[in-house]
Scaffold this motif. Structure first.
Motif, mmCIF file in Angstrom:
data_model
loop_
_atom_site.group_PDB
_atom_site.id
_atom_site.type_symbol
_atom_site.label_atom_id
_atom_site.label_comp_id
_atom_site.label_asym_id
_atom_site.label_seq_id
_atom_site.Cartn_x
_atom_site.Cartn_y
_atom_site.Cartn_z
ATOM 1 N N PHE A 192 16.316 22.635 42.221
ATOM 2 C CA PHE A 192 15.199 23.534 42.491
ATOM 3 C C PHE A 192 15.367 24.215 43.845
ATOM 4 O O PHE A 192 15.154 25.422 43.970
ATOM 5 N N GLU A 193 15.763 23.433 44.847
ATOM 6 C CA GLU A 193 15.968 24.003 46.177
ATOM 7 C C GLU A 193 17.117 25.004 46.185
ATOM 8 O O GLU A 193 17.032 26.065 46.802
ATOM 9 N N ALA A 194 18.209 24.665 45.496
ATOM 10 C CA ALA A 194 19.355 25.585 45.431
ATOM 11 C C ALA A 194 18.967 26.867 44.710
ATOM 12 O O ALA A 194 19.349 27.980 45.128
ATOM 13 N N GLY A 195 18.190 26.741 43.638
ATOM 14 C CA GLY A 195 17.739 27.936 42.914
ATOM 15 C C GLY A 195 16.827 28.797 43.759
ATOM 16 O O GLY A 195 16.914 30.032 43.736
ATOM 17 N N ALA A 196 15.946 28.149 44.523
ATOM 18 C CA ALA A 196 15.041 28.904 45.392
ATOM 19 C C ALA A 196 15.817 29.635 46.481
ATOM 20 O O ALA A 196 15.504 30.788 46.820
ATOM 21 N N ILE A 197 16.835 28.996 47.009
ATOM 22 C CA ILE A 197 17.675 29.639 48.030
ATOM 23 C C ILE A 197 18.416 30.828 47.425
ATOM 24 O O ILE A 197 18.537 31.887 48.057
#
Length: 131
Positions: free
Chosen positions: A70-75
Motif C-alpha cells: 500500500f505504501e509503495a503504491g501510494a508513493i
C-alpha cells in the motif's frame, strides 16, 4: 586587513564581469529544435507519470492499508502525479519557442514590371510556420 581588502578590490577592477551576456538573436531552426526537444520531454514526463500513477493505483487496490505494498503504491501515485505536473512547464516553453520561430520577418521579394528587362526587389512581410 583593510589595506589587503582594498588591494584585492583594486586588483579585481580590470577584470570585466561576465554576469551579463550580449543579446543573441538565435535562428528559427534553433527555436524549432528547442521547441521539439521540450515537447518530447513533456510527453515523456506525462507518459511516465500516467504509467506510474496507474501502476500505483493497481498496487494500492490489491493490498491492505497497513501493508508495505500500500505504501509503495501510494508513493508511485504521488510520484506519477508529480511527474505529470512537471510536464506542464515543458509544454509551455515548447509553445513559446515555437511562436518565436514563427515570428514575422522581412524578406526581399521579386517583382516584375512589364516594360523592364530585369525584375526589381522590394521588402515584403512574411510569416513562416514550420510543422
Amino acid at each position: 586587513m583593510k589595506k589587503q581588502l582594498l588591494i584585492f578590490i583594486l586588483a579585481m577592477l580590470p577584470f570585466g564581469g561576465h554576469s551579463q551576456t550580449e543579446n543573441q538573436d538565435f535562428s528559427k531552426d534553433y527555436y524549432l529544435q528547442k521547441s521539439k526537444s521540450q515537447e518530447n520531454a513533456g510527453w515523456v514526463l506525462l507518459g511516465a507519470g500516467a504509467a506510474m500513477g496507474i501502476g500505483g493505483i493497481i498496487i494500492v487496490n490489491q493490498g491492505d492499508i497497513f501493508s508495505a505494498d500500500f505504501e509503495a503504491g501510494a508513493i508511485l501515485v504521488l510520484g506519477g502525479a508529480a511527474s505529470a505536473l512537471a510536464s506542464i512547464p515543458f509544454f509551455i516553453s515548447s509553445g513559446s519557442n515555437s511562436r518565436k520561430a514563427a515570428r514575422l520577418s522581412f524578406i526581399p521579394q521579386k517583382y516584375i514590371f512589364p516594360n523592364r528587362e530585369f525584375p526589381g526587389m522590394k521588402p515584403a512581410l512574411s510569416l513562416k510556420i514550420d510543422f
